[in-house]
Design a protein around this motif. Structure first.
Motif, PDB file in Angstrom:
ATOM      1  N   ALA A 133       0.597  -1.349   0.261  1.00 11.10           N
ATOM      2  CA  ALA A 133       0.212   0.307   0.041  1.00 11.10           C
ATOM      3  C   ALA A 133       1.295   1.359   0.109  1.00 11.10           C
ATOM      4  O   ALA A 133       0.427   2.565  -0.397  1.00 11.10           O
ATOM      5  CB  ALA A 133      -1.435  -0.022   1.308  1.00 11.10           C
ATOM      6  N   LEU A 134       1.453   1.547   0.637  1.00  7.70           N
ATOM      7  CA  LEU A 134       2.595   2.315   0.699  1.00  7.70           C
ATOM      8  C   LEU A 134       3.615   3.025  -0.638  1.00  7.70           C
ATOM      9  O   LEU A 134       3.903   3.504  -0.960  1.00  7.70           O
ATOM     10  CB  LEU A 134       3.761   2.304   1.969  1.00  7.70           C
ATOM     11  N   LEU A 135       3.970   1.397  -0.816  1.00  8.39           N
ATOM     12  CA  LEU A 135       4.801   1.569  -2.169  1.00  8.39           C
ATOM     13  C   LEU A 135       3.899   2.059  -3.307  1.00  8.39           C
ATOM     14  O   LEU A 135       3.882   2.357  -3.919  1.00  8.39           O
ATOM     15  CB  LEU A 135       5.301   0.322  -2.352  1.00  8.39           C
ATOM     16  N   THR A 136       2.924   1.439  -3.614  1.00  8.40           N
ATOM     17  CA  THR A 136       1.697   0.998  -4.862  1.00  8.40           C
ATOM     18  C   THR A 136       0.977   2.645  -4.283  1.00  8.40           C
ATOM     19  O   THR A 136       1.179   3.457  -5.212  1.00  8.40           O
ATOM     20  CB  THR A 136       1.211   0.457  -4.856  1.00  8.40           C
ATOM     21  N   LEU A 137       0.561   2.805  -3.738  1.00  6.86           N
ATOM     22  CA  LEU A 137      -0.086   4.094  -3.061  1.00  6.86           C
ATOM     23  C   LEU A 137      -0.064   5.670  -2.412  1.00  6.86           C
ATOM     24  O   LEU A 137      -0.160   6.862  -2.648  1.00  6.86           O
ATOM     25  CB  LEU A 137      -1.671   3.803  -2.320  1.00  6.86           C
ATOM     26  N   GLY A 138       1.120   5.713  -1.592  1.00  6.53           N
ATOM     27  CA  GLY A 138       2.215   6.433  -0.984  1.00  6.53           C
ATOM     28  C   GLY A 138       0.962   7.031   0.363  1.00  6.53           C
ATOM     29  O   GLY A 138      -0.215   6.646   0.114  1.00  6.53           O
ATOM     30  N   ARG A 139       1.297   8.086   0.548  1.00  5.72           N
ATOM     31  CA  ARG A 139       1.249   8.771   1.803  1.00  5.72           C
ATOM     32  C   ARG A 139       0.011   9.923   1.378  1.00  5.72           C
ATOM     33  O   ARG A 139       0.377  10.628   0.403  1.00  5.72           O
ATOM     34  CB  ARG A 139       2.129   8.891   2.981  1.00  5.72           C
ATOM     35  N   LEU A 140      -0.892   9.653   2.397  1.00  5.94           N
ATOM     36  CA  LEU A 140      -1.991  11.225   2.489  1.00  5.94           C
ATOM     37  C   LEU A 140      -0.707  12.827   2.384  1.00  5.94           C
ATOM     38  O   LEU A 140       0.040  12.113   3.302  1.00  5.94           O
ATOM     39  CB  LEU A 140      -3.128  11.555   2.884  1.00  5.94           C
ATOM     40  N   PRO A 141      -0.855  12.908   1.902  1.00  9.03           N
ATOM     41  CA  PRO A 141      -0.126  14.558   2.110  1.00  9.03           C
ATOM     42  C   PRO A 141      -0.623  14.847   3.596  1.00  9.03           C
ATOM     43  O   PRO A 141      -1.973  15.146   3.782  1.00  9.03           O
ATOM     44  CB  PRO A 141      -0.569  15.609   1.074  1.00  9.03           C
ATOM     45  N   GLY A 142       0.835  15.299   4.269  1.00  7.15           N
ATOM     46  CA  GLY A 142       0.470  15.720   5.878  1.00  7.15           C
ATOM     47  C   GLY A 142       0.029  14.404   6.612  1.00  7.15           C
ATOM     48  O   GLY A 142       0.425  14.688   7.829  1.00  7.15           O
TER      49      GLY A 142
ATOM     50  N   LEU B 254      -5.096   3.765   8.203  1.00  5.24           N
ATOM     51  CA  LEU B 254      -5.556   4.791   7.253  1.00  5.24           C
ATOM     52  C   LEU B 254      -4.296   5.464   7.406  1.00  5.24           C
ATOM     53  O   LEU B 254      -3.159   5.579   8.536  1.00  5.24           O
ATOM     54  CB  LEU B 254      -6.635   5.508   9.021  1.00  5.24           C
ATOM     55  N   GLY B 255      -4.133   6.931   5.954  1.00  4.30           N
ATOM     56  CA  GLY B 255      -3.371   7.077   6.176  1.00  4.30           C
ATOM     57  C   GLY B 255      -2.587   7.720   4.705  1.00  4.30           C
ATOM     58  O   GLY B 255      -1.427   7.694   4.266  1.00  4.30           O
ATOM     59  N   VAL B 256      -2.585   6.298   3.725  1.00  3.19           N
ATOM     60  CA  VAL B 256      -2.601   5.821   2.452  1.00  3.19           C
ATOM     61  C   VAL B 256      -3.360   6.713   1.653  1.00  3.19           C
ATOM     62  O   VAL B 256      -4.358   6.791   1.763  1.00  3.19           O
ATOM     63  CB  VAL B 256      -2.121   4.652   2.536  1.00  3.19           C
ATOM     64  N   LYS B 257      -2.996   6.620   0.142  1.00  3.59           N
ATOM     65  CA  LYS B 257      -4.364   7.495  -0.467  1.00  3.59           C
ATOM     66  C   LYS B 257      -4.712   5.727  -1.660  1.00  3.59           C
ATOM     67  O   LYS B 257      -3.638   6.140  -2.518  1.00  3.59           O
ATOM     68  CB  LYS B 257      -3.187   8.100  -1.845  1.00  3.59           C
ATOM     69  N   GLY B 258      -5.239   5.221  -0.134  1.00  3.96           N
ATOM     70  CA  GLY B 258      -6.439   4.652  -0.849  1.00  3.96           C
ATOM     71  C   GLY B 258      -7.201   4.166   0.127  1.00  3.96           C
ATOM     72  O   GLY B 258      -6.521   3.943   1.394  1.00  3.96           O
TER      73      GLY B 258
ATOM     74  N   LEU C 174     -14.602   9.030   1.972  1.00  3.06           N
ATOM     75  CA  LEU C 174     -13.543   9.006   3.081  1.00  3.06           C
ATOM     76  C   LEU C 174     -12.347   9.858   2.466  1.00  3.06           C
ATOM     77  O   LEU C 174     -11.602  10.429   3.595  1.00  3.06           O
ATOM     78  CB  LEU C 174     -13.348   7.059   3.772  1.00  3.06           C
ATOM     79  N   ILE C 175     -11.827   8.778   1.496  1.00  4.43           N
ATOM     80  CA  ILE C 175     -10.408   9.480   0.744  1.00  4.43           C
ATOM     81  C   ILE C 175      -9.961  10.898   1.015  1.00  4.43           C
ATOM     82  O   ILE C 175      -9.372  11.855   1.444  1.00  4.43           O
ATOM     83  CB  ILE C 175      -9.404   8.693   0.503  1.00  4.43           C
ATOM     84  N   GLU C 176     -11.237  10.951  -0.035  1.00  2.00           N
ATOM     85  CA  GLU C 176     -11.456  12.648  -0.284  1.00  2.00           C
ATOM     86  C   GLU C 176     -11.896  13.563   1.384  1.00  2.00           C
ATOM     87  O   GLU C 176     -11.066  14.447   1.742  1.00  2.00           O
ATOM     88  CB  GLU C 176     -12.833  13.400  -1.229  1.00  2.00           C
ATOM     89  N   ARG C 177     -12.512  13.093   1.904  1.00  2.00           N
ATOM     90  CA  ARG C 177     -12.769  13.637   2.997  1.00  2.00           C
ATOM     91  C   ARG C 177     -11.601  13.966   4.585  1.00  2.00           C
ATOM     92  O   ARG C 177     -10.951  14.863   4.996  1.00  2.00           O
ATOM     93  CB  ARG C 177     -13.461  13.292   4.325  1.00  2.00           C
ATOM     94  N   LEU C 178     -10.256  12.710   4.292  1.00  2.00           N
ATOM     95  CA  LEU C 178      -9.432  13.189   4.366  1.00  2.00           C
ATOM     96  C   LEU C 178      -8.318  13.637   4.285  1.00  2.00           C
ATOM     97  O   LEU C 178      -8.279  14.487   5.421  1.00  2.00           O
ATOM     98  CB  LEU C 178      -8.675  11.574   4.665  1.00  2.00           C
ATOM     99  N   LYS C 179      -8.007  13.909   2.723  1.00  2.00           N
ATOM    100  CA  LYS C 179      -7.651  14.784   2.656  1.00  2.00           C
ATOM    101  C   LYS C 179      -7.661  16.581   2.996  1.00  2.00           C
ATOM    102  O   LYS C 179      -7.256  17.294   2.969  1.00  2.00           O
ATOM    103  CB  LYS C 179      -7.410  15.320   1.023  1.00  2.00           C
TER     104      LYS C 179
END
Lengths: 354, 354
Positions: free
Chosen positions: B122-131, B300-304, B333-338
């Protein structure tokens, strides 16, 4: 301590000093527990406000012929006060207790009072055993196998790997001497059984414990949260933050779960009848899960026996703690710990971490 | 992924990608859980060895008319292999799943397989959310109040105070968006309720959380181990070491305690009769305590959306996880987290800790 108090303390040989004012419920459970322990043959010094203690003793017929003495001191460090107050308030009941042990006029201290104050008083008055960086709080939890010995349950929130190694040794000697467990297995609490799993602290502690295996301790390896109630190892060693969370979670979960069981059994007429029939059996289980059954925690690593219990301790917890203190004294625990620490002196994990 | 696999994935819109090979019991519970979720209206992409998955699907009459598709990939990262293998084995089922989310061809990933591999993929493919400095694993535990949301339960053994502050924010948004809890209370796990108690990490995190109170989160203060099952707060935030120990202890204790209850009810003829009558009530309780009821943990915290469950998950856990993933996707959820993280950008606890 007054001159009269010193006279009172002397003739008993080596009784256990009880901080009779300590705990959420004051003298009542302390005196009742002391009376019960004295009936079981343990001498007790009741340290605190003499008039209150005598008034409480008067409620127990025949207590005047038991091996109980009162040491009068008017000051008590309350549950809401600061632990550092032990430095200035030398007549506080907990300080009088530790001073009695320091002067070899008591075999041990038992206190259900302010636990931070009791730890501070023990450190200040008795000091650490040579080779121990930080004393740890050791306690028992119920487990499938009977009980598990867990430390540190709260004396040290921030620790070093060497502390964990020292505590593994101390707990091993304790179980061997006091509980007759010849070769207790030591587990290191982690988040995976594999050697390479855990925080940096746990990885470092794992290496130290591995090196000590067969030399003072028997190291099983890492254990996980689920292993505690399984009783996978006799001893579980961890930092005082994690250990305190574990202890309070374990007690809190048991309480809530038993409440749910009772609720479930009362949730229908049919099951209610079942619950009534099963009540006796469940009561036995509740007792097994009651922290009172195990009494207080042992402050391991100071030069003297110090047992510190829940503020909410009842007379059974007081009694059991006094009996355990007497047993630890009779088995000469402190001397045995000293010998083990001396032998351990050459080990890489010995008290060189500061 | 093969060209055929890509064709299969496309027409479903946004289904949930299920790592159909993951877990201790292989395809069986995964396929059964997917069938059950599909019957409840959730589209699922079964990612794994097509022949095995089809053979398993054939055991479920009528499954061919359900919104289920198979994405064929032969490689699987086994439970005993290294998480780092996700770097080199791009065709491994978990990597195919996260890639489907990255390409917006799946709404979420659910995996009961190697949890370290799933996090790494997940980290490798999707990466972290900014922040977000470090993603955390979020899970639910049963509590008096219903359930408690706990994080981190194992993604990060060593943490910084700022991570805990970020996780408090993420978990607040999650509960608001997915569970309709308007102002969830955040508790910081410590070893005393008082602000000054705890490890240095907790003291630092306490200060950050206090500053965020009323600005993105509602901070209750410190909570202790006993507060978890009491449900004192909606959210309990802690480091991934303590959280993992808490999770495994809670599950292990529930299992052992229920075993003792059954034993106690069967320990005499009298109580046995009671136990038989009460059996139905206790079964309900066991279900409440079954981790399957809550399904997988959320990374929680990855882009996906990535949900990672127990290796021992059964079909109910798989089904519940798929339903929860679909609900999280529908609530955006992901958009709301962003958005929340952007608003949080000015805070002292925002992702500046590295």
């Amino acid at each position: 301590m007054s001159a009269e108090a010193k006279r009172n303390a002397a003739p008993l040989g080596l009784p256990i000093a009880l901080d009779a004012m300590g705990g959420d419920y004051g003298v009542e459970p302390n005196v009742a527990g002391a009376v019960a322990a004295a009936r079981a043959g343990v001498s007790v010094l009741l340290v605190g406000r003499e008039p209150q203690i005598h008034a409480e003793l008067a409620k127990h017929p025949g207590s005047s012929s038991l091996p109980l003495r009162v040491i009068d001191t008017s000051d008590v460090i309350g549950m809401e006060e600061h632990a550092r107050d032990v430095r200035s308030r030398r007549e506080a009941s907990i300080n009088v207790c530790t001073q009695l042990v320091r002067e070899d006029r008591a075999a041990a201290v038992v206190s259900m009072g302010h636990s931070g104050a009791a730890m501070a008083s023990a450190l200040l008055t008795l000091g650490r055993l040579p080779g121990v960086d930080r004393p740890a709080m050791l306690t028992h939890l119920p487990a499938k196998t009977g009980f598990v010995t867990l430390l540190d349950v709260g004396a040290n929130a921030d620790v070093k790997a060497a502390y964990l190694a020292q505590w593994a040794l101390l707990a091993t000697v304790y179980l061997r001497v006091v509980e007759d467990l010849e070769e207790p297995a030591v587990g290191l609490l982690s988040i995976g059984e594999e050697d390479h799993k855990g925080s940096q602290l746990v990885l470092d502690a794992h290496a130290l414990l591995r090196a000590m295996d067969g030399q003072g301790i028997r190291f099983y390896g890492n254990v996980e949260g689920r292993d505690i109630f399984q009783g996978t190892t006799d001893i579980v060693v961890t930092d005082g933050f994690t250990g305190n969370v574990v202890l309070k979670l374990a007690e809190g979960e048991a309480k809530v779960l038993l409440g749910w069981v009772k609720e479930a059994l009362g949730s229908s007429l049919k099951s209610k009848a079942g619950g009534l029939l099963a009540r006796g059996a469940l009561k036995g289980l509740a007792e097994r899960l009651n922290p009172s059954a195990y009494g207080a925690s042992l402050l391991l690593g100071v030069k003297g026996l110090v047992l510190i219990g829940h503020g909410s301790s009842d007379e059974h917890a007081v009694k059991n703690s006094l009996l355990r203190a007497a047993r630890a004294h009779e088995s000469d625990l402190i001397e045995r710990l000293k010998v083990a620490l001396e032998q351990f002196g050459d080990s890489p994990a010995s008290g060189q971490s500061e």
